[in-house]
Design a protein around this motif. Structure first.
Motif, PDB file in Angstrom:
ATOM      1  N   LEU A 173       0.831  -1.504   0.154  1.00 27.30           N
ATOM      2  CA  LEU A 173       0.202  -0.003  -0.067  1.00 27.30           C
ATOM      3  C   LEU A 173       0.809   1.288  -0.194  1.00 27.30           C
ATOM      4  O   LEU A 173       0.559   2.292  -0.237  1.00 27.30           O
ATOM      5  CB  LEU A 173      -1.003  -0.226   0.914  1.00 27.30           C
ATOM      6  N   LEU A 174       1.907   1.211   0.627  1.00 29.14           N
ATOM      7  CA  LEU A 174       2.913   2.402   1.070  1.00 29.14           C
ATOM      8  C   LEU A 174       3.677   3.283  -0.938  1.00 29.14           C
ATOM      9  O   LEU A 174       3.973   4.076  -0.777  1.00 29.14           O
ATOM     10  CB  LEU A 174       3.617   1.877   1.597  1.00 29.14           C
ATOM     11  N   PRO A 234       4.059   3.674  -4.188  1.00 29.54           N
ATOM     12  CA  PRO A 234       3.554   4.628  -5.059  1.00 29.54           C
ATOM     13  C   PRO A 234       3.954   3.597  -6.237  1.00 29.54           C
ATOM     14  O   PRO A 234       5.447   3.481  -6.034  1.00 29.54           O
ATOM     15  CB  PRO A 234       3.995   6.076  -5.431  1.00 29.54           C
ATOM     16  N   PRO A 276      10.725  10.899  -5.029  1.00 30.99           N
ATOM     17  CA  PRO A 276      11.176  11.602  -3.634  1.00 30.99           C
ATOM     18  C   PRO A 276      10.755  10.466  -2.299  1.00 30.99           C
ATOM     19  O   PRO A 276       9.558  10.503  -2.084  1.00 30.99           O
ATOM     20  CB  PRO A 276      10.361  13.251  -3.103  1.00 30.99           C
ATOM     21  N   ASN A 277      11.259  10.695  -0.937  1.00 24.04           N
ATOM     22  CA  ASN A 277      10.719  10.093  -0.496  1.00 24.04           C
ATOM     23  C   ASN A 277      10.198  10.669   0.988  1.00 24.04           C
ATOM     24  O   ASN A 277       9.927  10.287   1.955  1.00 24.04           O
ATOM     25  CB  ASN A 277      11.951   9.107   0.489  1.00 24.04           C
ATOM     26  N   GLY A 278       9.677  12.259   0.116  1.00 23.43           N
ATOM     27  CA  GLY A 278       9.089  12.575   1.538  1.00 23.43           C
ATOM     28  C   GLY A 278      10.189  13.699   2.583  1.00 23.43           C
ATOM     29  O   GLY A 278       9.662  14.796   2.591  1.00 23.43           O
ATOM     30  N   ALA A 281      -1.108   7.566   6.350  1.00 21.57           N
ATOM     31  CA  ALA A 281      -0.349   7.135   4.915  1.00 21.57           C
ATOM     32  C   ALA A 281      -1.236   7.224   3.242  1.00 21.57           C
ATOM     33  O   ALA A 281      -1.229   6.365   2.885  1.00 21.57           O
ATOM     34  CB  ALA A 281      -0.395   6.242   5.585  1.00 21.57           C
ATOM     35  N   PRO A 328       5.210   7.886   1.335  1.00 20.90           N
ATOM     36  CA  PRO A 328       5.584   6.868   2.336  1.00 20.90           C
ATOM     37  C   PRO A 328       7.153   6.786   2.106  1.00 20.90           C
ATOM     38  O   PRO A 328       7.397   7.231   0.878  1.00 20.90           O
ATOM     39  CB  PRO A 328       5.310   5.925   2.267  1.00 20.90           C
ATOM     40  N   MET A 331      -2.752   1.982  11.319  1.00 21.98           N
ATOM     41  CA  MET A 331      -1.969   2.477  10.046  1.00 21.98           C
ATOM     42  C   MET A 331      -2.429   1.198   8.864  1.00 21.98           C
ATOM     43  O   MET A 331      -3.400   2.626   7.580  1.00 21.98           O
ATOM     44  CB  MET A 331      -0.236   1.999  10.223  1.00 21.98           C
ATOM     45  N   MET A 354      -4.327   3.225   5.615  1.00 24.51           N
ATOM     46  CA  MET A 354      -4.072   3.314   4.088  1.00 24.51           C
ATOM     47  C   MET A 354      -5.117   2.697   3.192  1.00 24.51           C
ATOM     48  O   MET A 354      -6.069   2.926   1.909  1.00 24.51           O
ATOM     49  CB  MET A 354      -2.830   2.419   4.353  1.00 24.51           C
TER      50      MET A 354
END
Lengths: 148, 659, 469
Positions: free
Chosen positions: A10-11, A13, B603-605, C353, C380, C399, C403
């Motif tokens: 999910l994290l 992209p 980008p990792n934020g 998230a 993330p 979490m 999400m």
């Protein structure tokens, strides 16, 4: 662990073939993971290995491979494990089995057929070309001499 | 009205092709010269009409006329002009129109530059070209009409896959089609030979320039496609054994065989039937390639069409054309006399072996590509045949082919002196082993497969140089004399040496990058350095900006070696809002021995970015080698003996008329 | 005319094709010359090789003999000489007529004769007009912008332009257009009032100083209800709550009960009365029981439907970003920006998230003027992943739920994302929520029912997760 996979899924992209988050710190393990990954197909893609693919599903599979490596499986065991769950389709190098004999034998058979055809061609009886008569030779030379 | 005129012109082209395929054949059979000459005029009209049609479609793309279904679906008013134009063929319908444009172009070129080809042969060749055209025009008009109109034109188009908005891929299809469609000439010559029963050295000489031209285009097209994948897809891969790639590779392999066997026909009047068969097969594989890509039987970035109706139509045409040609071959080939006797140790045998190896290699690719499709159709089992399979089966065969290509030129025509050839091959072995050993010690290379590959490439390069030097008389003649001889070499010899050298260079490059690539993937903040092989990559800065139809982040990456600046790389990450798709543009700096390659990720934020850095040794060699090969074909093409229009016409009474 | 040109072109092409039938000329049929010249070249090559010492004398002689033999053979076999073609006007005519008729027929069958070219440049105006007539405000605005550029002295255009901008929520542009309209209208009160309102809306519903001056002027000189309302609102925003409620009350008294602005005014009076802990009937003698109840409730700022209800709902089910945004808006409307901010901050926590939702929250924040330090939507990172590995089971569940909820929310608004649906179904299945998985699965199938390829892809990846399918 399943849950962690889900989080990763999910994290991330869907953007990058490999991302550092999933990689092993140990270069030897990482090398192994990639060697195995190159044998596995991204199920959604066209002939791309999971290490070359951006798709989420390829990432899942990479994570599975890494999990198995961490669990101490051998390369063969890992490939068998993945094949068990996703079928032959996931292997970029098809297994040698009943339905793929024809595929694996192709190069051998083609080489054999080519070799036999070559031998047959070279051994076929050949007529020696009939020699030209002197008159014909003269005519031919005349024909060929004429320069534009 | 321009758009509708384009549609009309396409119908005119179909009708011209129809006339071109029927009237000249009738004329050739009846000995009617005027009817045969209709082939020329019809080919001219067909080409002009197709060009007009293509021009009209291009116009519609350029002015963004969205009343065409095709433009509405595949273009966008905000696209840069270059991609509006290349967008014409970046879709199914337009690419098919490009296909027939090429076909018509080859037809008209044969009619204009083939004046020395006797009219009966030319008429038959053009009639076969016309027949191929009829099928494809009908296919376009009936199932994929690019001139379909919309009642309510939308305000703007839906854009074009941004992956395809790139100069590399924009010019990849035209070159590829130049090859695919160019091979139609070989097919037409072969079928015409079967129809007229005339196959002789002259026939081979008429055909060879077209094959050379097509083959050169195909080589460049494949290389361009590979280059595009290399810098656009963002992981440094250049060849995936993807069915779409294989579809273009198979005609290349068999076309290479054809190129060589046609030499045997021209020089020695031997291998006639085999050459005709190869000519038919080469174009058949081009058609199969078109079918694989166009029918949607495969789905990838390249395969746009997914309409089964189209697939069925193309399949039908495929069966008709290939089936008819092979039937004709089976029926008529027996009547052709095969001359030219040669010994086991001879140039002819060498070329025959080359042909067999290339044919087997192509057979392996063919089976590997189609096996999964056929298996799924028959048993429903799904399997994948990917790079590992091809590496294991194709590469050994091709390796042997390259070894054979090295010593092939050592062999003389008809009968070679075996001891001589073996002695020279011995020298080749010693030199190549020395080169390989030097690399092992100098660069500490260890991988055995890689070293074997390097040995083979070195072998081919050494043998090529060896033969070139011998042709110049070295080391037995003085330098000046040797140079004079070098200058006097025919262009076809230059083609031979350049082509083989190109192959060796390209192979060395492929092996180097496949075996000795350095790679690093990591998340870095600006200012952070990463070691990749001997190089240090440092992410300096990231800049966000916008392009003509995309937004982009451009990174500046500094590459140093032992503290000295080597290059600055500027990888990009683009976002195309119309198509809602991202693309990556790799930052590449080419050094003589390899590429420095950087890709910018997400980008990792927290200010950092995912980056992939590579050192790809040998990659420039790959492109250089491919360019040499394509160039070699063009140089051969310029040989006086093949030069279009030669030989000079000459009026003279021949001995006795046959009747 | 069009057909005439086509017919002429077809006929001309037909004649071109048939041209060889109209000429007489002699033709070399076999090209024996060309064939012989090849053998001549071969002979030259033999000589060259011999001269270079590449072949022996015997070999050269043998090669010469063979070439001569073939050349002679070719000359004898091929030489059939010339053929004369004669004119054949009838055949020519037949070919030309066939070509013309077939071309015209084919085109007439599939073509769209008479359909004009429609290059985009020529269509811009027409397309905009058509869209504007169909109710597309963006097109209308574009047209009006063109009109005002060409003729900036037309009050009507500016006025409609301003209203159109207001209708699509672009209050800043609206205010700008109203300013032009106000200039042209010579400070007509209705225009000034609309201008000031647009400024206020553009300012996140906070009455800016300039607008306040305008409103106060209007309220003094005219009976403009809008001006009076905003003067009161400005007082509220300047902490003069009593002044505000008095202003609104005065406005309510002097307005007809069914005036369009009354619901708003009444709502604000109720909210303010509750805030001031005063009896609402003192301001609104005819307050409805619901209003009285709302005014007597606790909490900061009850909405018509009750902010309290929203809060209760969110306490039970915090995974509802729309409710959070609604809450923030309601609080913001009442001028309590801190509370609004707090609502958005809480929403952010729950959706930490889910980039899509974070973006929505950021939008809401901007709309409320809270975005002085707007957080950009954030992907993330490795830390998130590392953190996830160290979380307790509860934290991790929370979490993931966040999400998944974010994903569901995104798909609700942007459903054209097959991968997203697959991921959603798999997420629910992994979390053991078969019911939701099934719903997502069905929705996805319905969404892509027209696209066999996508359907197949979705089914291939999710069917194994769906028991009973």
């Amino acid at each position: 662990m399943r849950v962690l996979v889900l989080i990763l899924m999910l994290l991330a992209p869907p953007a990058f073939a490999l991302d550092p988050g999933e990689m092993f710190a140990d270069p030897a393990l990482e090398e192994r993971a990639r060697a195995i990954g190159r044998e596995l197909r991204c199920l959604k893609c066209r002939n791309q290995s999971i290490f070359d693919s951006n798709a989420g599903i390829a990432k899942d599979l990479r994570v599975v491979v890494r999990e198995r490596i961490t669990a101490g499986d051998s390369d063969r065991e890992i490939l068998a494990y993945v094949q068990d769950r996703f079928g032959d389709y996931v292997l970029l190098k098809p297994p040698v089995a009943g339905h793929t004999y024809a595929l694996w034998l192709t190069p051998v058979v083609l080489m054999l057929v080519g070799g036999l055809a070559f031998a047959a061609y070279m051994r076929r009886p050949r007529r020696a070309p009939e020699a030209l008569s002197e008159a014909d030779r003269a005519a031919a030379q005349a024909l060929l001499k004429e320069t534009p | 009205m321009i758009v509708e005129t384009g549609h009309f012109a396409l119908w005119l082209a179909l009708v011209a092709a129809l006339v071109q395929s029927a009237v000249p054949i009738w004329g050739a059979a009846r000995g009617h010269p005027a009817a045969m000459r209709v082939a020329d005029s019809a080919a001219q009209v067909q080409f002009l009409a197709t060009a007009a049609s293509f021009g009209a479609l291009t116009y519609a793309f350029v002015v963004s006329d969205f009343s065409l279904r095709l433009t509405a679906l595949n273009s966008h008013s905000a696209k840069p002009m270059l991609y509006k134009v290349t967008g014409v063929w970046a879709n199914h319908e337009g690419s098919m129109l490009l296909w027939v444009l090429m076909l018509a172009l080859f037809g008209v070129l044969i009619s204009v530059f083939g004046r020395m080809i006797p009219v009966a042969m030319r008429a038959t060749v053009l009639a076969v070209q016309g027949l191929i055209g009829v099928g494809f025009y009908a296919f376009i008009l009936l199932t994929s009409n690019p001139f379909e109109r919309l009642l309510n034109a939308p305000l703007d188009g839906q854009g074009m896959n941004p992956l395809l908005q790139d100069p590399g891929v924009a010019f990849h299809p035209p070159l590829l089609y130049l090859g695919y469609v160019g091979f139609s000439t070989a097919f037409s010559f072969a079928v015409a030979a079967l129809i007229t029963g005339r196959v002789d050295p002259a026939w081979a000489r008429w055909m060879r320039p077209w094959v050379l031209f097509a083959w050169s285009g195909l080589t460049a097209g494949i290389a361009l496609g590979s280059w595009w994948a290399y810098y656009e897809l963002g992981w440094g891969g250049f060849w995936f054994w993807d069915p779409v790639e294989n579809a273009s590779f198979m005609p290349w392999l068999i076309g290479t065989a054809l190129l060589h066997s046609a030499i045997v026909v021209e020089k020695r009047n031997a291998l006639l039937k085999w050459t005709i068969l190869l000519a038919i097969l080469t174009f058949s594989l081009s058609l199969i390639g078109t079918f694989l890509v166009r029918s949607g039987i495969l789905t990838s970035v390249h395969a746009f069409a997914t309409d089964p109706e189209r697939g069925a139509f193309i399949l039908l045409m495929l069966c008709l054309y290939i089936g008819a040609a092979l039937t004709l071959f089976a029926w008529r080939a027996g009547d052709l006399e095969d001359g030219g006797v040669f010994a086991l140790w001879s140039r002819e045998t060498g070329l025959l072996v080359n042909n067999l190896l290339l044919a087997v290699a192509c057979g392996v690719v063919f089976v590997g590509t189609l096996y999964p499709l056929v298996l799924e159709l028959i048993t429903g089992d799904k399997i994948s045949v990917g790079a590992p399979y091809f590496n294991q089966t194709f590469l050994p065969i091709f390796g042997v082919t390259m070894l054979a290509a090295g010593i092939g030129p050592f062999l003389s025509w008809k009968r070679a002196r075996k001891a001589d050839v073996l002695a020279r091959a011995g020298k080749t072995t010693v030199v190549s082993l020395a080169v390989t050993a030097a690399l092992v010690f100098a660069l500490a290379l260890r991988d055995p497969v890689g070293l074997l590959g390097i040995f083979i490439a070195a072998w081919l390069a050494t043998a090529t140089w060896q033969d070139l030097l011998r042709r110049c008389g070295l080391p037995h003649t003085p330098w000046t004399n040797a140079l004079r001889r070098l200058a006097g070499l025919p262009r076809s010899a230059w083609g031979l040496y350049l082509g083989h050298l190109g192959l060796a260079v390209a192979a060395a490059g492929v092996i180097a990058v496949s075996v000795w690539r350095d790679e690093a993937i990591q998340t870095v903040d600006t200012g952070q350095a990463t070691q990749v092989g001997p190089y240090e990559f440092t992410l300096i800065d990231i800049d966000n900006t916008t392009g003509p139809n995309y937004q982009t982040s451009i990174a500046a990456v500094r590459v140093t070696r032992d503290g000295a600046l080597v290059a600055m790389l500027f990888p990009e990450r683009r976002w195309y809002p119309v198509e809602q798709k991202p693309t990556t543009e790799a930052g590449i700096r080419t050094l003589w021995h390899g590429d420095l390659y950087a890709v910018l990720g997400d980008p990792n934020g927290s200010g950092g970015f995912v980056t992939r850095y590579y050192y790809n040794p040998g990659v420039p060699w790959m492109w250089l080698g491919a360019a040499l090969i394509a160039l070699a074909a063009l140089i051969s093409l310029a040989d006086r003996r093949l030069r279009i229009g030669a030989p000079a016409a000459r009026r003279m009474p021949l001995a006795q008329p046959a009747e | 005319m069009f057909w005439l040109v086509l017919a002429a072109a077809a006929l001309l092409s037909g004649l071109w094709i048939a041209w060889p039938f109209l000429r007489s000329r002699s033709v070399d049929l076999t090209g024996a010359d060309g064939a012989i010249s090849i053998y001549r070249d071969q002979l030259d090559e033999v000589d060259r090789d011999r001269a270079a010492g590449l072949i022996s004398a015997a070999e050269a002689e043998a090669a010469r003999a063979e070439i001569e033999r073939r050349a002679l053979h070719a000359a004898r076999r091929l030489d059939r000489g010339m053929a004369i073609s004669t004119r054949a006007p009838v055949t020519a005519g037949a070919v030309a007529v066939f070509a013309t008729a077939a071309t015209l027929g084919g085109y007439a069958w599939l073509g769209s004769p008479g359909a004009p070219d429609q290059p985009l440049a020529a269509r811009q105006q027409e397309a905009l007009t058509r869209m504007a007539e169909a109710g597309d405000l963006t097109s209308k605005i574009q047209l009006l912008n063109q009109a005002t550029q060409e003729n900036p002295e037309n009050f009507e255009d500016w006025w409609i332009l301003a209203r159109s901008y207001a209708a699509i929520g672009d209050h800043a542009s609206s205010a700008d257009a109203y300013r032009h309209a106000a200039d042209l209208a010579g400070d007509r009160p209705a225009v000034l009032s609309a201008y000031a309102e647009a400024m206020t809306l553009a300012n996140g519903n906070k009455v800016p100083g300039a607008a306040r001056l305008i409103f106060e002027g209007l309220a003094r000189d005219t009976a403009d209800p809008r001006a009076r309302y905003y003067v009161a609102l400005a007082k509220a925003q300047a902490q003069d709550f009593q002044g505000a409620i008095d202003g609104w009350t005065a406005l309510a008294r002097s307005s007809a009960p069914d005036a369009p602005w009354m619901p708003l005014v009444r709502r604000d009076i109720v909210n303010m009365a509750r805030f001031l802990k005063q009896d609402v009937t003192g301001y609104l003698p005819y307050a409805s029981p619901a209003e009285i109840a709302a005014a007597g409730g606790t909490g900061l700022t009850p909405d018509i439907n009750g902010v309290a209800a929203l809060e209760a709902q969110l306490a039970a089910e915090p995974k509802d970003y729309k409710a959070w945004i609604a809450l923030a808006r309601a609080r913001g409307r009442a001028g309590d920006m801190d509370a609004a901010k707090d609502a958005l901050a809480q929403a952010r926590q729950h959706y930490a998230a889910a980039p899509f939702v974070l973006q929505k929250i950021a939008e809401a924040e901007r709309a409320l003027g809270l975005d002085l330090v707007a957080a950009a939507p954030r992907g993330p990172d490795a830390e998130d992943i590392a953190a996830a590995a160290e979380m307790t089971q509860d934290e991790r569940d929370a979490m993931i739920e966040g999400m998944v909820a974010g994903l569901a929310a995104r798909l609700e608004e942007q459903p054209d994302d097959p991968d997203g649906w697959v991921m959603l179904v798999r997420s629910y299945a992994t979390l053991g929520d078969q019911e939701k998985a099934r719903v997502a699965y069905d929705t996805a199938l319905a969404q892509f029912s027209g696209d066999a390829a996508v359907l197949q892809m979705i089914r291939a990846q999710t069917d194994p997760l769906m028991p009973g399918r």
